[in-house]
Design an enzyme around this catalytic site. Structure first.
Site, short mmCIF file in Angstrom:
data_model
loop_
_atom_site.label_atom_id
_atom_site.label_comp_id
_atom_site.label_asym_id
_atom_site.label_seq_id
_atom_site.Cartn_x
_atom_site.Cartn_y
_atom_site.Cartn_z
N ASP A 52 0.85 -1.19 0.00
CA ASP A 52 0.00 0.00 0.00
C ASP A 52 0.88 1.24 0.00
O ASP A 52 0.73 2.14 0.83
CB ASP A 52 -0.92 -0.01 1.23
N ASP A 74 3.45 1.66 7.99
CA ASP A 74 2.20 0.94 7.78
C ASP A 74 2.32 -0.20 6.77
O ASP A 74 1.89 -0.09 5.62
CB ASP A 74 1.10 1.90 7.35
N ASN A 84 1.95 6.90 3.10
CA ASN A 84 2.68 5.89 3.88
C ASN A 84 4.19 6.05 3.77
O ASN A 84 4.94 5.13 4.10
CB ASN A 84 2.25 4.49 3.45
#
Length: 331
Positions: free
Chosen positions: A202, A224, A207
């Site tokens: 992701d 993350d 992030n």
């Protein structure tokens, strides 16, 4: 199964107490939809940290073994001096339990979103993505899933249909566009020779935390890994691209220049960029639908589920159908 509705400040502090981390009562809820994340100021420093970030995982989403694989991947990366934020090891482990919740404790890291229109920044990020993938390719996840057509398109579409989430006046148009898009995605994946590796999964700009380069350890920090899974390397590159075709080509060229200072990149994977974007679009609608019972979702996504929302999804799928029929980006 526990509910986030029971996650009161006292429970957060009591959970930290069980692993020898003692908050002074000051908690700040951080932005997270899938999990619940808090910054907690400490009475006494722990591993040189005066504050920590405690993350409570959404019950039922990941098994303990799958979360542990995420943590082990983060520690693999950190051991190889890749700038990721890995959970702290407390009492010999990174994954803990309290009142039915899985939780982890991580150091606080500041930073801002990277300036992706700065090609030096993009090249730097590309180098670290190459390093992440070098570690990721060393061995496979045993428990975490694959990024594939079934789990990101077919199963979500079936769930939407079974739960009658699409308004009747839009349902036919959405399914027509979905079937056309699905056929193109399936063809792209069937012809791809990309070898799946462990990914961030992701890797969007939110992030990546950027700290000033004139400070020790400055540059990008990846956070993350909650969506880490097996998949093609290009999955961690395409979400950093924006703008028209010329702009995306230039950005991608710089990213890959940085990446290939560390690791070879298979140009054939570029044909998966638009199929991967299409999978994310489909999966996102189903994700919002599945989470609608969580009060935080109606508050933050009030436009979701309306006929206008689904009409916009039809339009985006139609645009993706056109994009997937155009030649892939070339760098």
């Amino acid at each position: 199964m526990p509910s986030f509705a029971t996650l009161e400040p006292a429970l957060v502090l009591d959970a930290l107490d069980t692993v020898g981390v003692h908050g002074d009562g000051r908690l700040l809820a951080l932005g997270s939809y899938e999990n619940r994340v808090y910054r907690v100021q400490l009475d006494e420093p722990v591993q040189d940290q005066e504050a920590v970030v405690v993350k409570f995982y959404r019950p039922g989403r990941w098994s303990a073994a799958q979360i542990q694989e995420e943590h082990d991947f983060a520690w693999d990366l950190q051991t190889q001096e890749v700038p990721v934020v890995a959970p702290l090891k407390l009492q010999g482990q990174t994954l803990h339990q309290a009142e039915g919740f899985h939780f982890s404790v991580s150091p606080v890291r500041g930073g801002r979103s990277p300036e992706l229109d700065d090609f030096e920044v993009l090249e730097w990020i590309g180098r670290f993505l190459g390093r992440i993938h070098t570690v990721g390719a060393a061995h496979a996840f045993a428990c975490r899933p694959m990024l594939d057509v079934h789990s990101f398109a077919m199963e979500p579409a079936q769930w939407l249909q079974t739960h009658q989430m699409i308004p009747l006046e839009v349902e036919h148009a959405w399914h027509h566009a979905f079937e056309q898009a699905l056929a193109l995605v399936q063809a792209a994946f069937a012809s791809s020779t990309a070898q799946p590796i462990r990914l961030h999964g992701d890797c969007h700009p939110g992030n990546i935390l950027w700290t000033p380069t004139d400070l020790p350890g400055g540059g990008p920090h990846f956070v993350d890994l909650d969506d880490a899974r097996m998949g093609p390397a290009v999955q961690d590159l395409w979400m950093l691209l924006s703008g028209d075709r010329r702009q995306r080509t230039a950005q991608l060229s710089v990213l890959i220049d940085g990446y290939e200072q560390v690791r070879d990149f298979d140009r054939a994977e570029l044909a998966l960029i638009e199929p991967l974007r299409t999978l994310r679009l489909i999966h996102y609608s189903a994700w919002l639908s599945r989470r609608w019972g969580d009060p935080i979702f109606p508050i933050n996504f009030p436009w979701f589920g309306t006929p206008d929302y689904w009409r916009s999804q039809v339009q985006m799928l139609e645009e993706q159908i056109e994009q997937m029929q155009e030649p892939a980006l070339v760098v």
